[in-house]
Design a protein around this motif. Sequence first.
Motif, PDB file in Angstrom:
ATOM      1  N   PRO A  55      35.482  12.285  55.154  1.00 32.87           N
ATOM      2  CA  PRO A  55      36.133  10.859  55.051  1.00 32.87           C
ATOM      3  C   PRO A  55      35.654   9.892  55.754  1.00 32.87           C
ATOM      4  O   PRO A  55      36.512   8.587  55.907  1.00 32.87           O
ATOM      5  CB  PRO A  55      37.220  11.531  56.264  1.00 32.87           C
ATOM      6  N   ASN A  56      34.327   9.866  56.334  1.00 34.27           N
ATOM      7  CA  ASN A  56      33.570   8.750  56.906  1.00 34.27           C
ATOM      8  C   ASN A  56      33.041   8.058  55.993  1.00 34.27           C
ATOM      9  O   ASN A  56      31.914   7.748  56.025  1.00 34.27           O
ATOM     10  CB  ASN A  56      32.888   9.325  58.131  1.00 34.27           C
ATOM     11  N   PHE A  57      33.754   6.928  55.420  1.00 32.76           N
ATOM     12  CA  PHE A  57      33.121   6.077  54.452  1.00 32.76           C
ATOM     13  C   PHE A  57      33.965   4.821  54.403  1.00 32.76           C
ATOM     14  O   PHE A  57      35.215   4.884  54.759  1.00 32.76           O
ATOM     15  CB  PHE A  57      32.795   6.548  53.208  1.00 32.76           C
ATOM     16  N   GLY A  58      33.541   3.765  53.639  1.00 30.63           N
ATOM     17  CA  GLY A  58      34.515   2.657  53.435  1.00 30.63           C
ATOM     18  C   GLY A  58      33.572   1.779  52.318  1.00 30.63           C
ATOM     19  O   GLY A  58      32.579   2.202  51.560  1.00 30.63           O
ATOM     20  N   CYS A  84      30.882  15.421  58.221  1.00 27.12           N
ATOM     21  CA  CYS A  84      32.325  15.411  57.567  1.00 27.12           C
ATOM     22  C   CYS A  84      33.608  15.556  58.451  1.00 27.12           C
ATOM     23  O   CYS A  84      34.753  15.787  58.019  1.00 27.12           O
ATOM     24  CB  CYS A  84      32.314  16.525  56.473  1.00 27.12           C
ATOM     25  N   ASP A  85      33.218  15.351  59.603  1.00 24.91           N
ATOM     26  CA  ASP A  85      34.238  15.679  60.704  1.00 24.91           C
ATOM     27  C   ASP A  85      34.642  13.992  61.103  1.00 24.91           C
ATOM     28  O   ASP A  85      33.988  13.095  61.467  1.00 24.91           O
ATOM     29  CB  ASP A  85      33.635  16.034  62.009  1.00 24.91           C
ATOM     30  N   THR A  86      36.148  13.763  61.089  1.00 26.55           N
ATOM     31  CA  THR A  86      36.560  12.297  61.405  1.00 26.55           C
ATOM     32  C   THR A  86      36.487  12.149  62.818  1.00 26.55           C
ATOM     33  O   THR A  86      36.300  10.978  63.170  1.00 26.55           O
ATOM     34  CB  THR A  86      38.155  12.311  61.252  1.00 26.55           C
ATOM     35  N   ALA A  87      35.898  12.807  63.658  1.00 29.55           N
ATOM     36  CA  ALA A  87      35.747  12.723  65.086  1.00 29.55           C
ATOM     37  C   ALA A  87      34.334  12.313  65.565  1.00 29.55           C
ATOM     38  O   ALA A  87      34.034  11.685  66.432  1.00 29.55           O
ATOM     39  CB  ALA A  87      36.035  13.933  66.004  1.00 29.55           C
ATOM     40  N   SER A  88      33.246  12.355  64.445  1.00 31.97           N
ATOM     41  CA  SER A  88      32.084  12.044  64.709  1.00 31.97           C
ATOM     42  C   SER A  88      31.932  10.386  64.368  1.00 31.97           C
ATOM     43  O   SER A  88      30.880   9.802  64.837  1.00 31.97           O
ATOM     44  CB  SER A  88      31.214  12.799  63.561  1.00 31.97           C
ATOM     45  N   SER A  89      32.580  10.077  63.419  1.00 29.59           N
ATOM     46  CA  SER A  89      32.236   8.550  62.911  1.00 29.59           C
ATOM     47  C   SER A  89      31.046   8.469  62.268  1.00 29.59           C
ATOM     48  O   SER A  89      30.426   7.219  62.332  1.00 29.59           O
ATOM     49  CB  SER A  89      32.703   7.602  63.959  1.00 29.59           C
TER      50      SER A  89
END
Length: 256
Positions: free
Chosen positions: A17-20, A49-54
């Motif tokens: 989930p970590n993209f833009g 792949c963890d949202t907590a990692s950024s």
Amino acid sequence: MTGFVVDYALAEPRVSPNFGPRRENLTIDSLILHYTGMPTGEGAEAWLCDTASSVSSHYIVHEDGRVVQMVREADRAWHAGQSFWRGCRDMNSCSIGIEIVNPGHDGGLPPFADDQIEAVIALSRDIIARNEIAPERVLGHSDIAPGRKVDPGERFPWGPLAEAGVGHFVAPAPVQGGRFLSAGDLGEPVEALQSMLALYGYEVEINAVFDDRTKQVVEAFQRHFRQDRVDGVADRSTIETLHRLLSALPAGLATR
């Protein structure tokens, strides 16, 4: 996004989930290689792949050669952080990132597995061909973030990669005695060294002072191009290797 079609046919998809979106209309012109710096590949993949990692990367290559794609190449993965190369200060927006499973310096920097390097070469060649990335734009994380990052490290086989068509490399000059430049030195020789490093692409102020930043950039250069000794001292071998590298650039590029 719950899924996507992989850009590399041999990759397995796993969505991070970590993209833009890529910023400022920047186009892909660089490939950045990293090591994961974690004890296991499974843990590294989960963290990416963890949202907590950024943090994230477009690809991860496991020790057995398995390739997983986590972010589409069209999207901006969060792998480079604060970085610079040849005028670009948002390397996330103009690059594709590959994380290579290896525990890194904290884990003793073990050799990269043969199957893994073969997979990195195949993946990189595919990315380079599809995105028309020049050899001199295949870089390590340490090149674009000197002093902050040291991966993929001085044991990464840049020479064999270049022989396989991935990256820009020359045979390093052998380590030997002779005149050198180091922390605290001043004057035109230091200015010339800084100018050559900046010409290749590194971010360093041309101020004729061998300061902490210059030492960090020399270490980054050595970690990629003169791996036998990484000490931040611009000895004869380091300077000669830098000359060779600049001379091997495509015509005109080394004068920009």
